[in-house]
Design a protein around this motif. Structure first.
Motif, PDB file in Angstrom:
ATOM      1  N   GLU A 360     -63.534  -7.855 -67.035  1.00  0.00           N
ATOM      2  CA  GLU A 360     -64.780  -8.038 -67.916  1.00  0.00           C
ATOM      3  C   GLU A 360     -65.803  -8.208 -66.966  1.00  0.00           C
ATOM      4  O   GLU A 360     -67.300  -8.237 -67.391  1.00  0.00           O
ATOM      5  N   HIS A 361     -65.730  -9.171 -65.943  1.00  0.00           N
ATOM      6  CA  HIS A 361     -66.869  -9.676 -65.098  1.00  0.00           C
ATOM      7  C   HIS A 361     -66.795  -8.991 -63.731  1.00  0.00           C
ATOM      8  O   HIS A 361     -66.735  -9.718 -62.772  1.00  0.00           O
ATOM      9  N   ALA A 362     -66.510  -7.779 -63.586  1.00  0.00           N
ATOM     10  CA  ALA A 362     -65.980  -7.099 -62.560  1.00  0.00           C
ATOM     11  C   ALA A 362     -67.354  -6.785 -61.584  1.00  0.00           C
ATOM     12  O   ALA A 362     -67.350  -6.206 -60.381  1.00  0.00           O
ATOM     13  N   GLY A 363     -68.392  -7.062 -61.960  1.00  0.00           N
ATOM     14  CA  GLY A 363     -69.757  -6.961 -61.240  1.00  0.00           C
ATOM     15  C   GLY A 363     -70.284  -5.356 -61.084  1.00  0.00           C
ATOM     16  O   GLY A 363     -70.274  -4.766 -62.154  1.00  0.00           O
ATOM     17  N   ASP A 364     -71.171  -5.163 -60.105  1.00  0.00           N
ATOM     18  CA  ASP A 364     -71.834  -4.106 -60.121  1.00  0.00           C
ATOM     19  C   ASP A 364     -71.143  -2.576 -60.008  1.00  0.00           C
ATOM     20  O   ASP A 364     -71.368  -1.559 -60.646  1.00  0.00           O
ATOM     21  N   LEU A 365     -69.657  -2.790 -59.627  1.00  0.00           N
ATOM     22  CA  LEU A 365     -68.939  -1.459 -59.705  1.00  0.00           C
ATOM     23  C   LEU A 365     -68.661  -0.997 -61.181  1.00  0.00           C
ATOM     24  O   LEU A 365     -68.269   0.057 -61.163  1.00  0.00           O
ATOM     25  N   LYS A 366     -68.864  -1.952 -62.156  1.00  0.00           N
ATOM     26  CA  LYS A 366     -68.667  -1.418 -63.566  1.00  0.00           C
ATOM     27  C   LYS A 366     -69.701  -0.479 -63.826  1.00  0.00           C
ATOM     28  O   LYS A 366     -69.806   0.375 -64.886  1.00  0.00           O
ATOM     29  N   MET A 367     -70.828  -0.208 -62.960  1.00  0.00           N
ATOM     30  CA  MET A 367     -71.822   0.581 -63.461  1.00  0.00           C
ATOM     31  C   MET A 367     -71.402   2.118 -63.104  1.00  0.00           C
ATOM     32  O   MET A 367     -72.084   3.065 -63.435  1.00  0.00           O
ATOM     33  N   PHE A 368     -70.325   2.150 -62.273  1.00  0.00           N
ATOM     34  CA  PHE A 368     -69.908   3.591 -61.875  1.00  0.00           C
ATOM     35  C   PHE A 368     -68.819   4.093 -62.590  1.00  0.00           C
ATOM     36  O   PHE A 368     -68.064   4.653 -62.242  1.00  0.00           O
ATOM     37  N   VAL A 369     -68.851   3.756 -63.872  1.00  0.00           N
ATOM     38  CA  VAL A 369     -67.751   4.199 -65.027  1.00  0.00           C
ATOM     39  C   VAL A 369     -68.285   4.826 -66.041  1.00  0.00           C
ATOM     40  O   VAL A 369     -67.708   4.988 -67.190  1.00  0.00           O
ATOM     41  N   ASP A 370     -69.743   5.164 -66.207  1.00  0.00           N
ATOM     42  CA  ASP A 370     -70.386   5.730 -67.492  1.00  0.00           C
ATOM     43  C   ASP A 370     -69.765   7.234 -67.476  1.00  0.00           C
ATOM     44  O   ASP A 370     -69.101   7.912 -66.367  1.00  0.00           O
ATOM     45  N   ASP A 371     -70.083   7.927 -68.591  1.00  0.00           N
ATOM     46  CA  ASP A 371     -69.708   9.179 -68.627  1.00  0.00           C
ATOM     47  C   ASP A 371     -70.406  10.319 -67.616  1.00  0.00           C
ATOM     48  O   ASP A 371     -69.630  11.025 -67.004  1.00  0.00           O
ATOM     49  N   SER A 372     -71.422   9.916 -67.048  1.00  0.00           N
ATOM     50  CA  SER A 372     -72.134  10.809 -66.346  1.00  0.00           C
ATOM     51  C   SER A 372     -71.597  10.746 -64.889  1.00  0.00           C
ATOM     52  O   SER A 372     -71.421  11.655 -64.214  1.00  0.00           O
ATOM     53  N   TYR A 373     -71.214   9.322 -64.523  1.00  0.00           N
ATOM     54  CA  TYR A 373     -70.818   9.236 -63.334  1.00  0.00           C
ATOM     55  C   TYR A 373     -69.150   9.793 -63.417  1.00  0.00           C
ATOM     56  O   TYR A 373     -68.869  10.447 -62.287  1.00  0.00           O
ATOM     57  N   LEU A 374     -68.621   9.539 -64.307  1.00  0.00           N
ATOM     58  CA  LEU A 374     -67.163  10.187 -64.459  1.00  0.00           C
ATOM     59  C   LEU A 374     -67.219  11.799 -64.412  1.00  0.00           C
ATOM     60  O   LEU A 374     -66.151  12.567 -63.703  1.00  0.00           O
ATOM     61  N   ALA A 375     -68.183  12.326 -65.077  1.00  0.00           N
ATOM     62  CA  ALA A 375     -68.457  13.934 -64.925  1.00  0.00           C
ATOM     63  C   ALA A 375     -68.759  14.123 -63.422  1.00  0.00           C
ATOM     64  O   ALA A 375     -68.067  15.385 -63.143  1.00  0.00           O
ATOM     65  N   LEU A 376     -69.617  13.383 -62.715  1.00  0.00           N
ATOM     66  CA  LEU A 376     -69.684  13.743 -61.309  1.00  0.00           C
ATOM     67  C   LEU A 376     -68.578  13.668 -60.452  1.00  0.00           C
ATOM     68  O   LEU A 376     -68.268  14.531 -59.578  1.00  0.00           O
ATOM     69  N   LEU A 377     -67.892  12.701 -60.857  1.00  0.00           N
ATOM     70  CA  LEU A 377     -66.523  12.287 -60.043  1.00  0.00           C
ATOM     71  C   LEU A 377     -65.450  13.654 -60.193  1.00  0.00           C
ATOM     72  O   LEU A 377     -64.950  14.073 -59.209  1.00  0.00           O
ATOM     73  N   GLN A 378     -65.465  14.111 -61.466  1.00  0.00           N
ATOM     74  CA  GLN A 378     -64.635  15.140 -61.701  1.00  0.00           C
ATOM     75  C   GLN A 378     -65.110  16.501 -60.808  1.00  0.00           C
ATOM     76  O   GLN A 378     -64.273  17.008 -60.382  1.00  0.00           O
ATOM     77  N   GLN A 379     -66.413  16.610 -60.632  1.00  0.00           N
ATOM     78  CA  GLN A 379     -66.906  17.658 -59.806  1.00  0.00           C
ATOM     79  C   GLN A 379     -66.636  17.555 -58.451  1.00  0.00           C
ATOM     80  O   GLN A 379     -66.217  18.525 -57.869  1.00  0.00           O
ATOM     81  N   LEU A 380     -66.801  16.332 -57.945  1.00  0.00           N
ATOM     82  CA  LEU A 380     -66.743  16.109 -56.417  1.00  0.00           C
ATOM     83  C   LEU A 380     -65.019  16.223 -56.008  1.00  0.00           C
ATOM     84  O   LEU A 380     -64.796  16.447 -54.977  1.00  0.00           O
ATOM     85  N   SER A 381     -64.279  15.836 -57.134  1.00  0.00           N
ATOM     86  CA  SER A 381     -62.806  15.960 -57.054  1.00  0.00           C
ATOM     87  C   SER A 381     -62.125  17.221 -57.321  1.00  0.00           C
ATOM     88  O   SER A 381     -61.005  17.184 -57.364  1.00  0.00           O
ATOM     89  N   ALA A 382     -62.737  18.232 -57.149  1.00  0.00           N
ATOM     90  CA  ALA A 382     -62.359  19.447 -57.662  1.00  0.00           C
ATOM     91  C   ALA A 382     -61.024  19.896 -56.761  1.00  0.00           C
ATOM     92  O   ALA A 382     -59.834  20.460 -57.378  1.00  0.00           O
TER      93      ALA A 382
END
Length: 591
Positions: A360-382
């Motif tokens: 719940e209080h995991a800090g700035d890293l929580k900003m890297f879990v929205d749909d746009s970042y997850l979509a990018l992650l999927q692309q980078l992890s091909a």
């Protein structure tokens, strides 16, 4: 007139005009720079590489509605900035007063930022515009707290990137260095930059300054067990007798294990061995295409396998365990599973180094879990795994001023030699991550916070509930930790049911852990581990100067202080598990 009555034709050299020799040297520098860039471009073309600079493209991860809203509103801020510059034109061209808070900014340590009117004006203008940018973000109407946090993070990142210290023409230190070296500093910096672009990674140290197993990660030991996911290292004892209960350390799989074995003076591993512990270390394999289907269950199964392997090797009923960062998260899941299966007694104690289970209080890293970042992650992890350089860029961005722009100035603009710093070498020694597991971790834990919901997650077919963990726990947190914030680590106190000891260490995620007693650095706080809240704990805590490691080994002794002779299977490779190779093993060297 001279005393001979003739005109003196000797002219005083103009200090502002370069000599013919200087001009020739600068021409040589420009030529070499052009040649260097041409060779880089040809090399990239021949290898068919896309620009590795894309690794650091912030547009790839801040392209979301919240950021777009901030961008629209930022126009107002820039209008105010233009008005500010216009007003400056009517002022007396003297150095404007610099706010007292700005004077503490080490980026502006060069005396010319105060003494030179032009640079003083640039500095103050930047400070006002940066503050205006952040104020504009905070004053926006409409965004929810999460969106506002993302916009503020983006604003801070942009403000750091816009700093005049990051440009050669607006940094007096860079200008003076270039003049003093007749351009050689800029040429050296260009070489550093092109090398980093080829590697696809910002360098903090000379990559050739250290070699794993030679001058880093050198504590003697043997690899005595190996799977497709990890190697198990057994370190050689240095005492006549050792604690009967051995210790297994689970480091984070997102980094190399040797953060706990940098060199003999800093090594937690070497120190623990000196205290009489039989120490085992897990060395995770850097992911490749063969690990595309690896998930949460696989890492937890590996932890159970390591525990059982050591128990059987030494013929002991249980082991002490340490879980660092994300490995501590999975270690908690492992303990919950063992408890649910009635096998909790396999683990005598658990120590958490800066670990989280409640996000719940995991800090700035929580900003890297929205749909746009997850979509990018999927692309980078091909390919089935995520290149560790992307994760390194993400972590560096959390402290962009210190871990990105500071080195851009030092390495590229000033052309400084790289410092021989083992910690920075480790920080740049990236590890690839299994794509499926990494996404699962971000979604289930960081985004949905399912680990603290009883029976929401299962491990190897067994639903887990952290409240079932009664294993004695030592929980360490860093006061200035930006990866696993103090408030987040404290939540372990709320979710575990066994006896718990909480210790707050000075400094952050790394230095708060790697703080050997001989260094005499930092401090730690202890207090009432039955306190209902973190604030209550801090209010009653007492400070002790120096390392917390001795406090921890005392706690280990309280759990079980029985000793046994350091012989037979206690010697790496002398028991049923024969030595596969010398520590630190192959896996830690694979890229």
């Amino acid at each position: 007139m001279s005393d001979t009555g003739q005109n003196d034709t000797t002219e005083t050299p103009n200090p502002f005009l370069p000599s013919a020799e200087d001009m020739q040297h600068w021409a040589s520098v420009i030529g070499r720079a052009q040649q260097m860039m041409l060779e880089y471009a040809l090399g990239q073309a021949n290898e068919g590489n896309a620009s590795a600079a894309a690794l650091f493209d912030p547009a790839k991860w801040i392209d979301n509605p919240a950021t777009k809203l901030w961008t629209e509103q930022s126009t107002k801020m820039w209008d105010q900035g233009v008005a500010f510059w216009t007003s400056l034109a009517t002022l007396n061209p003297m150095a404007p007063p610099v706010p007292e808070t700005a004077a503490k900014d080490r980026r502006f340590a060069d005396p010319d930022w105060d003494a030179n009117p032009v640079f003083a004006m640039i500095r103050q203008t930047y400070g006002l515009l940066a503050e205006q940018m952040l104020a504009t973000t905070r004053q926006l109407d409409g965004p929810d707290p999460a969106a506002r946090a993302k916009m503020e993070f983006a604003a801070k990142a942009m403000a750091d990137a816009m700093a005049p210290t990051n440009l050669a023409l607006t940094n007096p230190e860079v200008i003076k260095r270039a003049v003093e070296t007749r351009g050689e500093s800029l040429l050296k910096g260009l070489k550093h930059m092109l090398t980093d672009l080829s590697r696809g990674q910002l360098s903090h140290v000379d990559p050739d300054a250290f070699e794993v197993g030679v001058n880093i990660a050198t504590t003697p030991g043997k690899v005595i067990h190996e799977t497709d996911l990890y190697q198990l290292i057994h370190y050689a004892p240095t005492t006549k007798d050792v604690f009967t209960v051995p210790l297994i350390i689970f480091p984070p799989w997102i980094n190399r294990f040797y953060i706990l074995d940098l060199n003999p003076a800093k090594s937690f591993v070497a120190w623990a061995v000196e205290q009489g512990l039989s120490v085992f270390m897990v060395s995770w394999k850097s992911a490749d295409v063969s690990m595309s289907e690896v998930v949460w269950d696989d890492y937890i199964a590996a932890q159970v396998d390591a525990i059982d392997t050591v128990r059987e090797l030494l013929d002991v009923p249980h082991v002490h365990t340490i879980g660092y960062c994300v490995a501590g998260t999975t270690l908690a899941a492992t303990l919950a599973m063992l408890s649910a299966r009635g096998e909790a007694d396999k683990v005598k104690s658990v120590t958490f180094f800066t670990a989280q289970v409640d996000f719940e209080h995991a800090g700035d890293l929580k900003m890297f879990v929205d749909d746009s970042y997850l979509a990018l992650l999927q692309q980078l992890s091909a390919p089935g795994f995520l290149d560790g350089r992307y994760m390194a860029a993400t972590f560096n961005s959390l402290r962009g001023r210190d871990l990105i722009w500071n080195y851009v100035v030092s390495n590229y603009l000033l052309g400084n030699d790289y410092p021989p710093f083992d910690l920075l070498y480790w920080n740049g020694d990236t590890t690839n991550l299994p794509a499926k597991w990494h996404r699962q971790y971000l979604v289930d834990l960081y985004r949905d916070n399912r680990m603290v919901i009883p029976n929401s997650l299962s491990v190897m077919g067994t639903p887990i509930d952290l409240k079932k963990i009664e294993t004695p726990a030592f929980i360490q947190a860093g006061r200035e930790d930006h990866i696993a914030p103090l408030a987040s680590v404290w939540r372990l106190m709320d979710h575990l049911s066994g006896p718990k000891t909480f210790l707050l260490a000075g400094s952050g995620h790394i230095a708060g852990v790697v703080n050997p007693p001989a260094a005499g650095k930092y401090q730690y706080w202890t207090g009432d581990s039955k306190a209902a809240t973190l604030d209550e704990f801090i209010a009653g805590a007492s400070e002790t100067k120096g390392s917390w490691w001795p406090r921890w080994i005392d706690w280990i002794s309280e759990q079980d202080n029985a000793k046994t002779a350091a012989k037979g299977a206690r010697i790496p490779g002398k028991g049923a598990k024969k030595a596969i190779e010398n520590a630190p093993g192959r896996y830690v060297k694979q890229r």
